[in-house]
Motif scaffolding. Structure first.
Motif, short mmCIF file in Angstrom:
data_model
loop_
_atom_site.label_atom_id
_atom_site.label_comp_id
_atom_site.label_asym_id
_atom_site.label_seq_id
_atom_site.Cartn_x
_atom_site.Cartn_y
_atom_site.Cartn_z
N GLU A 68 0.83 -1.20 0.00
CA GLU A 68 0.00 0.00 0.00
C GLU A 68 0.87 1.26 0.00
O GLU A 68 0.51 2.27 -0.62
CB GLU A 68 -0.94 0.00 1.20
N ALA A 69 2.02 1.22 0.66
CA ALA A 69 2.94 2.36 0.68
C ALA A 69 3.49 2.64 -0.72
O ALA A 69 3.63 3.80 -1.13
CB ALA A 69 4.07 2.13 1.67
N ALA B 199 1.94 1.92 -3.52
CA ALA B 199 0.81 2.49 -4.26
C ALA B 199 0.64 3.97 -3.94
O ALA B 199 0.42 4.79 -4.84
CB ALA B 199 -0.47 1.72 -3.95
N GLU B 200 0.76 4.32 -2.69
CA GLU B 200 0.63 5.72 -2.28
C GLU B 200 1.75 6.57 -2.87
O GLU B 200 1.53 7.69 -3.31
CB GLU B 200 0.59 5.85 -0.76
N ARG B 201 2.96 6.01 -2.92
CA ARG B 201 4.08 6.74 -3.53
C ARG B 201 3.82 6.97 -5.01
O ARG B 201 4.10 8.04 -5.54
CB ARG B 201 5.37 5.94 -3.32
N ARG C 152 0.89 7.28 -6.41
CA ARG C 152 -0.15 8.33 -6.48
C ARG C 152 0.46 9.71 -6.29
O ARG C 152 0.03 10.68 -6.90
CB ARG C 152 -1.24 8.08 -5.45
N THR C 153 1.48 9.81 -5.43
CA THR C 153 2.16 11.08 -5.20
C THR C 153 2.97 11.49 -6.42
O THR C 153 2.97 12.65 -6.81
CB THR C 153 3.09 10.97 -3.96
N PRO D 277 -0.01 12.08 -9.88
CA PRO D 277 -1.38 12.41 -9.47
C PRO D 277 -2.36 12.14 -10.60
O PRO D 277 -2.09 12.41 -11.76
CB PRO D 277 -1.31 13.91 -9.16
N CYS E 50 -4.25 -1.92 -5.49
CA CYS E 50 -3.55 -3.11 -5.05
C CYS E 50 -4.53 -4.28 -5.07
O CYS E 50 -5.68 -4.13 -4.68
CB CYS E 50 -3.01 -2.93 -3.63
#
Length: 117
Positions: free
Chosen positions: A16-17, A19-21, A23-24, A27, A33
Motif C-alpha cells: 500500500e505504501a 501504491a501511495e508513492r 499516487r504522489t 497524481p 492493489c
C-alpha cells in the motif's frame, strides 16, 4: 499492483505504501492493489472496479522478489481469464518487480547502507 497476500493484516502495508508513492509521483493515475490469497481485494475485483470507471488499459505489476510459480503460472492464467472477461481492456503483465534494474539497484544500495556489504 499485485501481491501474494497474507493472513497478517500488517503484511499489506509496504504494498500500500508503494501504491501511495505512485499516487504522489503521478497524481491522477489510477493505482490499485490486488492480492492472490488471504487478502482483499482480489485481482478480479480490482479489474471490475477499474473497468467500471472506464479503464481501457491495465498494467499488472507483480510485487514479487522473483518469478516463482505464482508469477510464472498462476498470474498469467488469471490475466488471460480477465482478458476474456474484459475484451475492451488492454492488459499488460509486467515482470516481477524485483527483476526491474532500478529495484535491483535500490535493494543493493539499501544493503550497502546497512554497513555490511
Amino acid at each position: 499492483m499485485f501481491a501474494h497476500g497474507s493472513r497478517d493484516p500488517l503484511w499489506r502495508a509496504p504494498i500500500e505504501a508503494v501504491a501511495e508513492r505512485i499516487r504522489t509521483l503521478a497524481p491522477g493515475a489510477a493505482v490499485a492493489c490486488a492480492y492472490l490469497e488471504y487478502t482483499e481485494p482480489t485481482l478480479e475485483t480490482v479489474v471490475a472496479q477499474l473497468a467500471g470507471s472506464g479503464a481501457t488499459a491495465i498494467a499488472v505489476w507483480p510485487m514479487f522478489l522473483g518469478t516463482g510459480r505464482h508469477a510464472r503460472d498462476d498470474l498469467p492464467r488469471l490475466v488471460d481469464a480477465l482478458r476474456a472477461q474484459h475484451p475492451g481492456i488492454d492488459f499488460t503483465l509486467q515482470a516481477a518487480i524485483a527483476e526491474h534494474p532500478d529495484v535491483l539497484h535500490a535493494m543493493a544500495a539499501a544493503a550497502l547502507q546497512s554497513g555490511h556489504p
